[in-house]
Motif scaffolding. Sequence first.
Motif, PDB file in Angstrom:
ATOM      1  N   TYR A  88      43.993  19.259  54.120  1.00 27.67           N
ATOM      2  CA  TYR A  88      42.666  19.225  54.462  1.00 27.67           C
ATOM      3  C   TYR A  88      42.294  18.048  53.922  1.00 27.67           C
ATOM      4  O   TYR A  88      42.994  17.372  52.945  1.00 27.67           O
ATOM      5  CB  TYR A  88      41.733  20.278  54.098  1.00 27.67           C
ATOM      6  N   THR A  89      40.902  17.384  54.224  1.00 32.22           N
ATOM      7  CA  THR A  89      40.437  16.139  54.131  1.00 32.22           C
ATOM      8  C   THR A  89      39.059  16.250  54.276  1.00 32.22           C
ATOM      9  O   THR A  89      38.589  16.806  55.296  1.00 32.22           O
ATOM     10  CB  THR A  89      40.973  14.808  54.448  1.00 32.22           C
ATOM     11  N   HIS A  90      38.145  15.534  53.388  1.00 29.52           N
ATOM     12  CA  HIS A  90      36.846  15.397  53.644  1.00 29.52           C
ATOM     13  C   HIS A  90      36.670  14.010  54.309  1.00 29.52           C
ATOM     14  O   HIS A  90      36.856  13.055  53.687  1.00 29.52           O
ATOM     15  CB  HIS A  90      36.063  15.326  52.388  1.00 29.52           C
ATOM     16  N   TRP A  91      36.274  14.338  55.466  1.00 26.81           N
ATOM     17  CA  TRP A  91      36.399  13.025  56.521  1.00 26.81           C
ATOM     18  C   TRP A  91      34.815  12.474  56.335  1.00 26.81           C
ATOM     19  O   TRP A  91      33.765  13.099  56.865  1.00 26.81           O
ATOM     20  CB  TRP A  91      36.741  13.546  57.784  1.00 26.81           C
ATOM     21  N   PHE A  92      34.751  11.085  56.200  1.00 21.02           N
ATOM     22  CA  PHE A  92      33.513  10.662  56.090  1.00 21.02           C
ATOM     23  C   PHE A  92      33.502   9.148  56.509  1.00 21.02           C
ATOM     24  O   PHE A  92      34.569   8.581  56.789  1.00 21.02           O
ATOM     25  CB  PHE A  92      32.918  10.622  54.576  1.00 21.02           C
ATOM     26  N   SER A  98      34.094   2.309  59.524  1.00 21.40           N
ATOM     27  CA  SER A  98      35.086   3.128  59.961  1.00 21.40           C
ATOM     28  C   SER A  98      35.262   4.399  59.292  1.00 21.40           C
ATOM     29  O   SER A  98      33.960   5.014  58.858  1.00 21.40           O
ATOM     30  CB  SER A  98      36.550   2.308  59.667  1.00 21.40           C
ATOM     31  N   THR A  99      36.030   5.080  59.421  1.00 22.97           N
ATOM     32  CA  THR A  99      36.047   6.411  58.621  1.00 22.97           C
ATOM     33  C   THR A  99      37.054   6.416  57.526  1.00 22.97           C
ATOM     34  O   THR A  99      38.084   5.591  57.304  1.00 22.97           O
ATOM     35  CB  THR A  99      36.534   7.631  59.593  1.00 22.97           C
ATOM     36  N   ALA A 100      37.034   7.557  56.714  1.00 20.07           N
ATOM     37  CA  ALA A 100      37.857   7.336  55.580  1.00 20.07           C
ATOM     38  C   ALA A 100      38.474   9.062  55.179  1.00 20.07           C
ATOM     39  O   ALA A 100      37.762   9.818  55.726  1.00 20.07           O
ATOM     40  CB  ALA A 100      37.148   6.850  54.210  1.00 20.07           C
ATOM     41  N   GLU A 101      39.696   8.988  54.684  1.00 19.41           N
ATOM     42  CA  GLU A 101      40.044  10.554  54.379  1.00 19.41           C
ATOM     43  C   GLU A 101      41.055  10.261  53.326  1.00 19.41           C
ATOM     44  O   GLU A 101      41.811   9.316  53.176  1.00 19.41           O
ATOM     45  CB  GLU A 101      40.741  10.866  55.625  1.00 19.41           C
ATOM     46  N   LYS A 102      41.086  11.318  52.368  1.00 13.42           N
ATOM     47  CA  LYS A 102      42.223  11.687  51.266  1.00 13.42           C
ATOM     48  C   LYS A 102      42.566  12.935  51.404  1.00 13.42           C
ATOM     49  O   LYS A 102      41.854  13.947  51.441  1.00 13.42           O
ATOM     50  CB  LYS A 102      41.644  11.349  49.944  1.00 13.42           C
ATOM     51  N   HIS A 103      43.933  13.092  51.650  1.00 13.03           N
ATOM     52  CA  HIS A 103      44.277  14.285  52.242  1.00 13.03           C
ATOM     53  C   HIS A 103      44.678  15.132  50.964  1.00 13.03           C
ATOM     54  O   HIS A 103      45.594  14.424  50.073  1.00 13.03           O
ATOM     55  CB  HIS A 103      45.449  14.119  53.122  1.00 13.03           C
ATOM     56  N   GLY A 121      35.559  27.398  47.816  1.00 12.11           N
ATOM     57  CA  GLY A 121      34.358  27.049  48.354  1.00 12.11           C
ATOM     58  C   GLY A 121      33.663  25.820  47.759  1.00 12.11           C
ATOM     59  O   GLY A 121      33.097  25.223  48.201  1.00 12.11           O
ATOM     60  N   LYS A 122      34.148  25.753  46.358  1.00 11.00           N
ATOM     61  CA  LYS A 122      33.785  24.496  45.612  1.00 11.00           C
ATOM     62  C   LYS A 122      34.466  23.404  46.280  1.00 11.00           C
ATOM     63  O   LYS A 122      34.070  22.354  46.443  1.00 11.00           O
ATOM     64  CB  LYS A 122      34.375  24.897  44.329  1.00 11.00           C
ATOM     65  N   GLU A 123      35.854  23.664  46.679  1.00  9.61           N
ATOM     66  CA  GLU A 123      36.666  22.445  47.343  1.00  9.61           C
ATOM     67  C   GLU A 123      36.051  22.110  48.784  1.00  9.61           C
ATOM     68  O   GLU A 123      36.011  20.947  49.113  1.00  9.61           O
ATOM     69  CB  GLU A 123      38.078  22.683  47.401  1.00  9.61           C
ATOM     70  N   LEU A 124      35.341  23.192  49.337  1.00  9.07           N
ATOM     71  CA  LEU A 124      34.875  22.716  50.768  1.00  9.07           C
ATOM     72  C   LEU A 124      33.326  22.107  50.474  1.00  9.07           C
ATOM     73  O   LEU A 124      33.343  21.121  51.151  1.00  9.07           O
ATOM     74  CB  LEU A 124      34.748  24.268  51.359  1.00  9.07           C
ATOM     75  N   ILE A 125      32.729  22.726  49.829  1.00  9.46           N
ATOM     76  CA  ILE A 125      31.278  22.136  49.764  1.00  9.46           C
ATOM     77  C   ILE A 125      31.413  20.309  48.900  1.00  9.46           C
ATOM     78  O   ILE A 125      30.722  19.670  49.329  1.00  9.46           O
ATOM     79  CB  ILE A 125      30.418  22.752  48.636  1.00  9.46           C
ATOM     80  N   GLN A 126      32.121  20.359  47.860  1.00  7.64           N
ATOM     81  CA  GLN A 126      31.890  18.958  47.273  1.00  7.64           C
ATOM     82  C   GLN A 126      33.228  18.645  46.825  1.00  7.64           C
ATOM     83  O   GLN A 126      34.255  19.472  46.536  1.00  7.64           O
ATOM     84  CB  GLN A 126      31.208  19.033  46.226  1.00  7.64           C
ATOM     85  N   CYS A 169      40.304  18.446  59.091  1.00 12.38           N
ATOM     86  CA  CYS A 169      39.065  17.348  58.838  1.00 12.38           C
ATOM     87  C   CYS A 169      37.607  18.037  58.876  1.00 12.38           C
ATOM     88  O   CYS A 169      37.316  18.560  59.688  1.00 12.38           O
ATOM     89  CB  CYS A 169      38.958  15.993  59.766  1.00 12.38           C
ATOM     90  N   ILE A 170      37.060  17.869  57.468  1.00 14.88           N
ATOM     91  CA  ILE A 170      35.981  18.323  57.214  1.00 14.88           C
ATOM     92  C   ILE A 170      34.890  17.386  57.103  1.00 14.88           C
ATOM     93  O   ILE A 170      34.760  16.562  56.148  1.00 14.88           O
ATOM     94  CB  ILE A 170      35.918  19.198  55.902  1.00 14.88           C
ATOM     95  N   PRO A 171      33.985  17.180  58.153  1.00 13.42           N
ATOM     96  CA  PRO A 171      32.959  16.166  58.038  1.00 13.42           C
ATOM     97  C   PRO A 171      32.079  16.344  57.040  1.00 13.42           C
ATOM     98  O   PRO A 171      31.446  17.349  56.427  1.00 13.42           O
ATOM     99  CB  PRO A 171      32.059  16.181  59.361  1.00 13.42           C
TER     100      PRO A 171
END
Length: 718
Positions: A88-92, A98-103, A121-126, A169-171
């Motif tokens: 998973y990655t926080h996609w920003f 452009s966009t950035a991602e760390k998997h 949930g902690k990993e999801l939110i932040q 990918c999590i916006p």
Amino acid sequence: MNHDFDVISAARNWRVDASAPATPAQVVGELFASDVLTLEQLKTRLSKPDYRSLRATVERGARLDPAIADTVALAMKTWAMEKGATHYTHWFQPLTGSTAEKHDSFVSPNGDGLAIATFSGKELIQAEPDASSFPSGGLRATFEARGYTAWDSSSPAFLIRHANGATLCIPTAFASWTGEALDLKTPLLRSVEALNQAVTPALRLFGASAGTRVGSSLGAEQEYFLIAEEYFFRRPDLVMTGRTLFGARPPRGQELEDHYFGAIPDRVLSFMTDAEMQLYALGIPVKTRHNEVAPGQFEIAPIYESSNVAADHQQLIMQVLRNTARKYGLVALLHEKPFAGVNGSGKHCNWSMATDAGENLLEPGDTPHENLQFLFFCAAVIRAVDEHQDLLRISVAGASNDHRLGANEAPPAILSIFLGSELTDILDRLESGRGGRGPEAGLLGLGSSVLPPIPRHAGDRNRTSPFAFTGNKFEFRAVGSSQSISFPVTVLNTIIADAVQALTADLQTRLDAGADLDDAVGEIVRETYAAHKRVVFNGDGYSEDWHHEAEHGRGLLNLRTSLDAIPLLTSPKNAALFERFGVLTGRELTARQEIMYDIYFKTVNIEGETTEYVAQTMILPAAVRYLGDLRQAGAGRAVQGLAAQVEAAADALYDALLHLGEQNRALGGDEVHEKAHHMRDHVLPAMTEVRQAADALEKVVADLHWPLPSYRQMLFVK
């Protein structure tokens, strides 16, 4: 180097995907949004209370309940792994545009020599990516690396697939540890809320219910070029800068106007279909594809979505176009001006406002002269564009878009509004006190009994206008093809919120004094149009007469280059506007200005050094070799004449190169704005001198010796 072989390779170097394409029924029933974690998908995986809580956040802007985060994270992980995702990655969207991602992997060791799949949930939110290498414009030093990504639940998570699996990918938004926005999404989300807060009080005066919410909607057309991969990697200028820094004009360009809306070549159509299937799976509602004006130029366009989701989807469209083109031996060029002498590429942003019930607030209806609500919001848009011409120009500023804006192919750098004949007539009548309406639009006869009459639109289209009303929306045509739409839409949302808020306050004052609603709105529309109609122009935006009239007769801004516009970003007017609506703080605004200067400087600096490198190591040696061949060929009049031409052009190139080298090394100062101005005022003109000499050489040096694929090859090999 055998260039004939290059042409053959470029034409042949692709293969049709043997897999069966999806049928229309499969696209509608199975494929569309199949790689998106929609609310409907979550509904089956969450308890009813958790689902209702999440839905309230997504649809009504309610604060996210942290208590449901673990439940949502589990549902998200389960869905993604069922679909083949391992990471998973926080996609920003950092301030690079452009966009950035760390998997991160779902897999974690459990201490017993085994592994389990986890996602909390902690990993999801932040999350906390290293933020040190992203531009911050001085918001923090390089050693202050801490930054946070925060889940944007209003934009659904999705899968990006690759040959060996998929990534969830999590916006997310991206901010510093002090809470300042380091991205493009955060101000966009703030501006959406600012628009809602400004427009809903106006709607209540027109009779809307108290629970109504308003957001901006957007459809962004994407223009791009395709060239054969064979040629792309033989052009260091394209590889390094995205545009050709050299290239003599071919005998044929777009003069015959035969490419526009022409039959799409099979190779390109195969690429387009493949890209569309991927975009459908990502829930992106692409609707239109066609040949654009220039040879090798094409367009893809989605239909309306909420502006935040549309901005995310626009970034994905660019990514999918680039990645898919390579499968067909092609390269997608998204630069605003990859080829001189033919049309450049834009990204037309079709903007409107809509309620959560789906009512388009810029829909005139059957009787726009009687639709006071529409006229009220239309007047607000006119006021916003007039008062904030500078911000709209700044929102599309950039070194690459400067090559396009103002040319006879793209909207000028002067911001004006095209309203069309009927709407302009209605507003003119209101201003003069005549009221009523002019001639009916009626039906357009086509001169043949076998062809049916079609409804005539209220106004013609005007492709020369940077901001045009097109029936039920405004089309912001000045946005560049390579840029993120997030900042232009942020500006649109904010300036129109400002205008609506001011007109609403005026309306409320009149109603409190006992005025009738219809009379009060009519007066406000009349006064607003009279005060700001200088920005309305329905004529030819390309003409020199308009440029003179706009600047000298109407007092409109003509910010010809980005460096004329960028200094105005932090003016007291603009700083107060963004602060008042909570969209950008003064520090965040100043940071963006610094980054714009920095990107401008670095873009042109790379182009200047690439120009020097290619001309010095490829073009000049080719000319010298050819000149040597000519001198060995004999003393005939033709040989001598040609040798003299080549020698003169080579000398001109050598002199221009010396000048460019001096300018490349000078840099112009220590501060980034000084360097940026040096690039514009000295490096770009020096690059033009080198190009002119090099392009003159291309016309006289034998094709066998010329080291770069030509425009003739790149634009016409399909």
